[in-house]
Design a protein around this motif. Structure first.
Motif, PDB file in Angstrom:
ATOM      1  N   LEU A  21       0.846  -1.183   0.000  1.00 44.81           N
ATOM      2  CA  LEU A  21       0.000   0.000   0.000  1.00 44.81           C
ATOM      3  C   LEU A  21       0.885   1.238   0.000  1.00 44.81           C
ATOM      4  O   LEU A  21       1.773   1.371   0.843  1.00 44.81           O
ATOM      5  CB  LEU A  21      -0.896   0.006   1.240  1.00 44.81           C
ATOM      6  N   GLY A  22       0.682   2.094  -0.969  1.00 43.65           N
ATOM      7  CA  GLY A  22       1.468   3.320  -1.040  1.00 43.65           C
ATOM      8  C   GLY A  22       1.297   3.963  -2.392  1.00 43.65           C
ATOM      9  O   GLY A  22       0.567   3.472  -3.246  1.00 43.65           O
ATOM     10  N   CYS A  23       1.970   5.062  -2.570  1.00 43.34           N
ATOM     11  CA  CYS A  23       1.904   5.777  -3.840  1.00 43.34           C
ATOM     12  C   CYS A  23       2.562   4.954  -4.939  1.00 43.34           C
ATOM     13  O   CYS A  23       3.648   4.406  -4.743  1.00 43.34           O
ATOM     14  CB  CYS A  23       2.601   7.134  -3.716  1.00 43.34           C
ATOM     15  N   HIS A  24       1.909   4.881  -6.076  1.00 42.06           N
ATOM     16  CA  HIS A  24       2.445   4.094  -7.184  1.00 42.06           C
ATOM     17  C   HIS A  24       3.733   4.678  -7.754  1.00 42.06           C
ATOM     18  O   HIS A  24       4.446   4.006  -8.480  1.00 42.06           O
ATOM     19  CB  HIS A  24       1.394   3.939  -8.290  1.00 42.06           C
ATOM     20  N   SER A  25       4.044   5.912  -7.406  1.00 43.03           N
ATOM     21  CA  SER A  25       5.260   6.522  -7.947  1.00 43.03           C
ATOM     22  C   SER A  25       6.524   5.984  -7.284  1.00 43.03           C
ATOM     23  O   SER A  25       7.618   6.157  -7.803  1.00 43.03           O
ATOM     24  CB  SER A  25       5.215   8.046  -7.805  1.00 43.03           C
ATOM     25  N   THR A  26       6.369   5.330  -6.147  1.00 35.83           N
ATOM     26  CA  THR A  26       7.526   4.755  -5.462  1.00 35.83           C
ATOM     27  C   THR A  26       7.246   3.287  -5.162  1.00 35.83           C
ATOM     28  O   THR A  26       6.337   2.963  -4.403  1.00 35.83           O
ATOM     29  CB  THR A  26       7.825   5.483  -4.143  1.00 35.83           C
ATOM     30  N   PHE A  27       8.021   2.421  -5.762  1.00 35.68           N
ATOM     31  CA  PHE A  27       7.899   1.001  -5.471  1.00 35.68           C
ATOM     32  C   PHE A  27       8.553   0.725  -4.129  1.00 35.68           C
ATOM     33  O   PHE A  27       9.501   1.410  -3.746  1.00 35.68           O
ATOM     34  CB  PHE A  27       8.622   0.177  -6.545  1.00 35.68           C
ATOM     35  N   PRO A  28       8.097  -0.311  -3.432  1.00 41.17           N
ATOM     36  CA  PRO A  28       8.826  -0.704  -2.221  1.00 41.17           C
ATOM     37  C   PRO A  28      10.254  -1.072  -2.616  1.00 41.17           C
ATOM     38  O   PRO A  28      10.478  -1.601  -3.696  1.00 41.17           O
ATOM     39  CB  PRO A  28       8.084  -1.944  -1.738  1.00 41.17           C
ATOM     40  N   SER A  29      11.194  -0.755  -1.787  1.00 44.84           N
ATOM     41  CA  SER A  29      12.560  -1.101  -2.166  1.00 44.84           C
ATOM     42  C   SER A  29      13.154  -2.014  -1.115  1.00 44.84           C
ATOM     43  O   SER A  29      12.751  -1.973   0.032  1.00 44.84           O
ATOM     44  CB  SER A  29      13.401   0.147  -2.356  1.00 44.84           C
ATOM     45  N   PRO A  30      14.077  -2.818  -1.449  1.00 43.00           N
ATOM     46  CA  PRO A  30      14.554  -2.996  -2.820  1.00 43.00           C
ATOM     47  C   PRO A  30      13.762  -4.070  -3.551  1.00 43.00           C
ATOM     48  O   PRO A  30      13.357  -5.059  -2.952  1.00 43.00           O
ATOM     49  CB  PRO A  30      15.989  -3.436  -2.623  1.00 43.00           C
ATOM     50  N   ILE A  31      13.519  -3.852  -4.813  1.00 43.33           N
ATOM     51  CA  ILE A  31      12.981  -4.884  -5.695  1.00 43.33           C
ATOM     52  C   ILE A  31      14.050  -5.133  -6.739  1.00 43.33           C
ATOM     53  O   ILE A  31      14.512  -4.202  -7.404  1.00 43.33           O
ATOM     54  CB  ILE A  31      11.669  -4.464  -6.389  1.00 43.33           C
ATOM     55  N   SER A  33      15.929  -6.367 -10.154  1.00 42.94           N
ATOM     56  CA  SER A  33      15.583  -6.332 -11.571  1.00 42.94           C
ATOM     57  C   SER A  33      15.020  -7.678 -11.993  1.00 42.94           C
ATOM     58  O   SER A  33      15.501  -8.723 -11.549  1.00 42.94           O
ATOM     59  CB  SER A  33      16.814  -6.015 -12.419  1.00 42.94           C
ATOM     60  N   GLU A  34      14.013  -7.624 -12.825  1.00 45.25           N
ATOM     61  CA  GLU A  34      13.354  -8.807 -13.381  1.00 45.25           C
ATOM     62  C   GLU A  34      12.888  -9.781 -12.295  1.00 45.25           C
ATOM     63  O   GLU A  34      13.021 -10.990 -12.421  1.00 45.25           O
ATOM     64  CB  GLU A  34      14.279  -9.499 -14.381  1.00 45.25           C
ATOM     65  N   ALA A  35      12.297  -9.239 -11.221  1.00 46.06           N
ATOM     66  CA  ALA A  35      11.852 -10.065 -10.106  1.00 46.06           C
ATOM     67  C   ALA A  35      10.329 -10.190 -10.018  1.00 46.06           C
ATOM     68  O   ALA A  35       9.818 -10.990  -9.253  1.00 46.06           O
ATOM     69  CB  ALA A  35      12.383  -9.495  -8.788  1.00 46.06           C
ATOM     70  N   VAL A  36       9.592  -9.422 -10.822  1.00 41.16           N
ATOM     71  CA  VAL A  36       8.138  -9.347 -10.677  1.00 41.16           C
ATOM     72  C   VAL A  36       7.463  -9.899 -11.923  1.00 41.16           C
ATOM     73  O   VAL A  36       7.859  -9.581 -13.045  1.00 41.16           O
ATOM     74  CB  VAL A  36       7.704  -7.883 -10.434  1.00 41.16           C
ATOM     75  N   LYS A  37       6.422 -10.712 -11.728  1.00 40.87           N
ATOM     76  CA  LYS A  37       5.696 -11.300 -12.858  1.00 40.87           C
ATOM     77  C   LYS A  37       4.502 -10.465 -13.295  1.00 40.87           C
ATOM     78  O   LYS A  37       4.114 -10.492 -14.450  1.00 40.87           O
ATOM     79  CB  LYS A  37       5.202 -12.699 -12.492  1.00 40.87           C
ATOM     80  N   LEU A  38       3.892  -9.742 -12.353  1.00 40.11           N
ATOM     81  CA  LEU A  38       2.693  -8.976 -12.682  1.00 40.11           C
ATOM     82  C   LEU A  38       2.644  -7.705 -11.849  1.00 40.11           C
ATOM     83  O   LEU A  38       2.853  -7.741 -10.638  1.00 40.11           O
ATOM     84  CB  LEU A  38       1.431  -9.796 -12.401  1.00 40.11           C
ATOM     85  N   ILE A  39       2.374  -6.597 -12.510  1.00 39.31           N
ATOM     86  CA  ILE A  39       2.154  -5.311 -11.838  1.00 39.31           C
ATOM     87  C   ILE A  39       0.807  -4.799 -12.307  1.00 39.31           C
ATOM     88  O   ILE A  39       0.535  -4.749 -13.506  1.00 39.31           O
ATOM     89  CB  ILE A  39       3.271  -4.304 -12.164  1.00 39.31           C
ATOM     90  N   VAL A  40      -0.056  -4.434 -11.351  1.00 39.56           N
ATOM     91  CA  VAL A  40      -1.414  -3.991 -11.667  1.00 39.56           C
ATOM     92  C   VAL A  40      -1.601  -2.559 -11.192  1.00 39.56           C
ATOM     93  O   VAL A  40      -1.337  -2.244 -10.033  1.00 39.56           O
ATOM     94  CB  VAL A  40      -2.466  -4.909 -10.990  1.00 39.56           C
ATOM     95  N   TYR A  41      -2.049  -1.698 -12.091  1.00 40.91           N
ATOM     96  CA  TYR A  41      -2.372  -0.316 -11.763  1.00 40.91           C
ATOM     97  C   TYR A  41      -3.879  -0.133 -11.878  1.00 40.91           C
ATOM     98  O   TYR A  41      -4.497  -0.581 -12.840  1.00 40.91           O
ATOM     99  CB  TYR A  41      -1.716   0.660 -12.753  1.00 40.91           C
ATOM    100  N   ASN A  42      -4.465   0.526 -10.896  1.00 40.25           N
ATOM    101  CA  ASN A  42      -5.868   0.915 -10.935  1.00 40.25           C
ATOM    102  C   ASN A  42      -5.874   2.427 -10.733  1.00 40.25           C
ATOM    103  O   ASN A  42      -5.866   2.913  -9.612  1.00 40.25           O
ATOM    104  CB  ASN A  42      -6.662   0.207  -9.841  1.00 40.25           C
ATOM    105  N   LEU A  43      -5.830   3.157 -11.839  1.00 40.81           N
ATOM    106  CA  LEU A  43      -5.642   4.599 -11.778  1.00 40.81           C
ATOM    107  C   LEU A  43      -6.938   5.341 -11.511  1.00 40.81           C
ATOM    108  O   LEU A  43      -8.028   4.854 -11.759  1.00 40.81           O
ATOM    109  CB  LEU A  43      -5.024   5.088 -13.096  1.00 40.81           C
ATOM    110  N   GLY A  44      -6.789   6.546 -11.015  1.00 43.38           N
ATOM    111  CA  GLY A  44      -7.926   7.394 -10.688  1.00 43.38           C
ATOM    112  C   GLY A  44      -7.902   7.693  -9.213  1.00 43.38           C
ATOM    113  O   GLY A  44      -6.897   8.120  -8.676  1.00 43.38           O
ATOM    114  N   TYR A  45      -9.014   7.434  -8.545  1.00 47.44           N
ATOM    115  CA  TYR A  45      -9.092   7.638  -7.108  1.00 47.44           C
ATOM    116  C   TYR A  45      -9.708   6.396  -6.481  1.00 47.44           C
ATOM    117  O   TYR A  45     -10.333   5.576  -7.146  1.00 47.44           O
ATOM    118  CB  TYR A  45      -9.899   8.895  -6.756  1.00 47.44           C
ATOM    119  N   LEU A  46      -9.510   6.262  -5.190  1.00 44.70           N
ATOM    120  CA  LEU A  46     -10.029   5.120  -4.464  1.00 44.70           C
ATOM    121  C   LEU A  46     -11.549   5.222  -4.378  1.00 44.70           C
ATOM    122  O   LEU A  46     -12.075   6.223  -3.875  1.00 44.70           O
ATOM    123  CB  LEU A  46      -9.417   5.078  -3.057  1.00 44.70           C
ATOM    124  N   PRO A  47     -12.296   4.235  -4.875  1.00 40.62           N
ATOM    125  CA  PRO A  47     -13.756   4.295  -4.789  1.00 40.62           C
ATOM    126  C   PRO A  47     -14.208   4.497  -3.342  1.00 40.62           C
ATOM    127  O   PRO A  47     -13.742   3.818  -2.436  1.00 40.62           O
ATOM    128  CB  PRO A  47     -14.205   2.931  -5.317  1.00 40.62           C
TER     129      PRO A  47
END
Length: 81
Positions: A21-31, A33-47
């Motif tokens: 949980l956090g701002c999409h502009s900053t990924f949790p670190s450290p991640i 390189s080439e460690a993630v299979k799926l990244i999902v963005y739900n843009l806009g505002y929280l319903p």
């Protein structure tokens, strides 16, 4: 999403999923390189949330560029807006 996964996935598969949980502009670190299979963005505002808090083009582009560096070959990025 977490409750749905707990209901539909085995305990072993649940261990392979991480929520951050956090701002999409900053990924949790450290991640790594080439460690993630799926990244999902739900843009806009929280319903049901504060509509004054919304995603912006600049932070989204920054995040997607970073996402490309941590995505595994054959991985996917999903963007819903």
């Amino acid at each position: 999403a977490k409750m749905l996964l707990e209901h539909h996935l085995s305990a072993d598969l649940q261990k392979r999923v991480e929520f951050h949980l956090g701002c999409h502009s900053t990924f949790p670190s450290p991640i790594e390189s080439e460690a993630v299979k799926l990244i999902v963005y739900n843009l806009g505002y929280l319903p049901g949330g504060n509509k004054a808090k919304t995603t912006t083009c600049s932070t989204t582009l920054q995040s997607v560029q970073h996402a490309c560096t941590v995505l595994k070959a054959g991985g996917a990025i999903s963007v819903t807006c």
